[in-house]
Design an enzyme around this catalytic site. Structure first.
Site, PDB file in Angstrom:
ATOM      1  CB  THR A  57      28.119 -51.844  53.459  1.00 33.64           C
ATOM      2  OG1 THR A  57      29.417 -51.252  53.458  1.00 33.64           O
ATOM      3  CG2 THR A  57      28.143 -53.030  52.559  1.00 33.64           C
ATOM      4  CB  VAL A  82      30.732 -55.040  56.724  1.00 29.66           C
ATOM      5  CG1 VAL A  82      29.820 -55.030  57.959  1.00 29.66           C
ATOM      6  CG2 VAL A  82      29.942 -54.671  55.486  1.00 29.66           C
ATOM      7  N   GLY A  86      31.309 -55.783  68.346  1.00 30.44           N
ATOM      8  CA  GLY A  86      30.992 -56.636  69.486  1.00 30.44           C
ATOM      9  C   GLY A  86      29.562 -57.150  69.490  1.00 30.44           C
ATOM     10  CB  THR A  87      26.459 -55.978  68.434  1.00 32.91           C
ATOM     11  OG1 THR A  87      26.626 -55.266  67.188  1.00 32.91           O
ATOM     12  CG2 THR A  87      26.794 -55.043  69.590  1.00 32.91           C
ATOM     13  CG  HIS A  89      25.123 -53.604  63.179  1.00 37.68           C
ATOM     14  ND1 HIS A  89      23.797 -53.281  63.067  1.00 37.68           N
ATOM     15  CD2 HIS A  89      25.779 -52.746  62.358  1.00 37.68           C
ATOM     16  CE1 HIS A  89      23.653 -52.273  62.229  1.00 37.68           C
ATOM     17  NE2 HIS A  89      24.845 -51.931  61.779  1.00 37.68           N
ATOM     18  CG  PHE A 114      30.576 -58.686  46.241  1.00 34.13           C
ATOM     19  CD1 PHE A 114      29.434 -58.021  46.653  1.00 34.13           C
ATOM     20  CD2 PHE A 114      31.310 -59.380  47.189  1.00 34.13           C
ATOM     21  CE1 PHE A 114      29.028 -58.045  47.988  1.00 34.13           C
ATOM     22  CE2 PHE A 114      30.917 -59.408  48.522  1.00 34.13           C
ATOM     23  CZ  PHE A 114      29.768 -58.744  48.921  1.00 34.13           C
TER      24      PHE A 114
HETATM   25  N1  INI Z   1      28.153 -49.956  57.506  1.00 34.66           N
HETATM   26  C1  INI Z   1      29.267 -50.327  56.879  1.00 34.66           C
HETATM   27  O1  INI Z   1      29.408 -50.057  55.680  1.00 34.66           O
HETATM   28  N2  INI Z   1      30.243 -51.005  57.543  1.00 34.66           N
HETATM   29  C2  INI Z   1      30.125 -51.338  58.861  1.00 34.66           C
HETATM   30  O2  INI Z   1      31.064 -51.946  59.416  1.00 34.66           O
HETATM   31  C3  INI Z   1      28.961 -50.953  59.558  1.00 34.66           C
HETATM   32  N3  INI Z   1      28.801 -51.278  60.940  1.00 34.66           N
HETATM   33  O3  INI Z   1      29.564 -52.079  61.481  1.00 34.66           O
HETATM   34  O4  INI Z   1      27.914 -50.753  61.615  1.00 34.66           O
HETATM   35  C4  INI Z   1      27.956 -50.247  58.838  1.00 34.66           C
HETATM   36  N4  INI Z   1      26.829 -49.861  59.448  1.00 34.66           N
HETATM   37  C5  INI Z   1      25.940 -48.874  58.868  1.00 34.66           C
HETATM   38  C6  INI Z   1      24.932 -49.489  57.903  1.00 34.66           C
HETATM   39  O5  INI Z   1      25.566 -49.899  56.691  1.00 34.66           O
HETATM   40  C7  INI Z   1      23.852 -48.490  57.525  1.00 34.66           C
HETATM   41  O6  INI Z   1      24.406 -47.370  56.882  1.00 34.66           O
HETATM   42  C8  INI Z   1      23.047 -48.022  58.739  1.00 34.66           C
HETATM   43  O7  INI Z   1      22.541 -49.115  59.461  1.00 34.66           O
HETATM   44  C9  INI Z   1      21.859 -47.123  58.275  1.00 34.66           C
HETATM   45  O8  INI Z   1      20.943 -47.861  57.468  1.00 34.66           O
END
Ligand code: INI
Length: 169
Positions: A57, A82, A86-87, A89, A114
Site C-alpha cells: 500500500t 494495512v 506489533g510495531t 509500522h 479510496f
Molecule cells: N503493506 C500493506 O499494504 N499492508 C500492510 O499491512 C503492510 N505492513 O503491515 O507491513 C505493508 N507493508 C509493506 C509496505 O506497504 C511497502 O510495500 C514496503 O514497506 C516496501 O516499500
C-alpha cells in the site's frame, strides 16, 4: 429554486483504472473482485478497465499519481489493506497512503476514490472485504462512477477523456 447536482450510477463514457496493492493479497484480491464486479454491473465494459498492481500500500500513491498523469482514465479506484501489527509500522504506512492518495484525489482532474482498508486486525479486514461490513472495493468503485458523472455535469476534464475508438478487425 435550488438546483441540485448529483452523479448517477450509470457507466460513463471513458476508461477506469484500478490500482491495487498485493500485500495482504487474500484481502486485496477480494476488494479487487468487488470493484471489478461493481464496475461491470453498472455497465462499464471489461475492455475499459485497466488494473495496476503494486507490492504494498505504501507504493500506491506514487503509482496513482503516474496513472492520473497519463490522463487516460475518467476514474481511478485505489485498493489496499494495512493491518496493525506489533510495531508503529502500521501508522506510518496508513498515514502516508491516506495523505498521499488524498492529495492526488483533491487535485486530479479525474475522479479518484479510496478503497484502502486500515484495520486493527485481520477480522476487521475480512469483514470489509465481502463479509459482515460489505466490500469496500465495491463501495470505492460505485463512488468512482458517481464522481465521474458529477464531474461530467461540472464540465470537468474527465468529461473529455473519451473512449478510444476500437479498431475493426
Ligand atoms: N503493506 C500493506 O499494504 N499492508 C500492510 O499491512 C503492510 N505492513 O503491515 O507491513 C505493508 N507493508 C509493506 C509496505 O506497504 C511497502 O510495500 C514496503 O514497506 C516496501 O516499500
Amino acid at each position: 429554486m435550488a438546483r441540485y447536482f448529483e452523479g448517477n450510477l450509470v457507466a460513463p463514457n471513458g476508461r477506469f483504472a484500478i490500482c491495487v496493492s498485493r500485500f495482504n493479497a487474500f484481502i486485496t484480491e477480494a476488494l479487487l473482485q468487488g470493484a471489478l464486479d461493481t464496475l461491470k454491473r453498472h455497465g462499464v465494459e471489461d475492455d475499459d478497465i485497466d488494473v495496476y498492481r503494486v507490492p504494498g500500500t505504501f507504493e500506491l500513491p506514487g503509482l496513482v499519481r503516474k496513472v492520473v498523469e497519463t490522463r487516460r482514465h475518467v476514474g481511478v479506484v485505489t485498493l489496499g489493506c494495512v493491518i496493525r501489527g506489533g510495531t508503529p509500522h502500521f501508522d506510518y504506512v496508513s498515514g502516508e497512503v491516506s495523505k498521499g492518495i488524498g492529495q492526488i484525489a483533491h487535485t486530479a482532474e479525474c475522479a479518484v476514490t479510496f478503497g484502502v482498508l486500515t484495520c486493527d486486525n485481520v477480522e476487521q479486514a475480512i469483514d470489509r472485504a465481502g463479509v459482515k461490513a460489505g466490500n469496500k472495493g465495491a463501495e470505492a468503485a460505485v463512488a468512482c462512477i458517481e464522481m465521474v458523472n458529477l464531474h461530467q455535469q461540472l464540465g470537468a476534464a474527465s468529461a473529455v477523456v473519451l473512449k478510444p475508438v476500437k479498431k475493426k478487425a
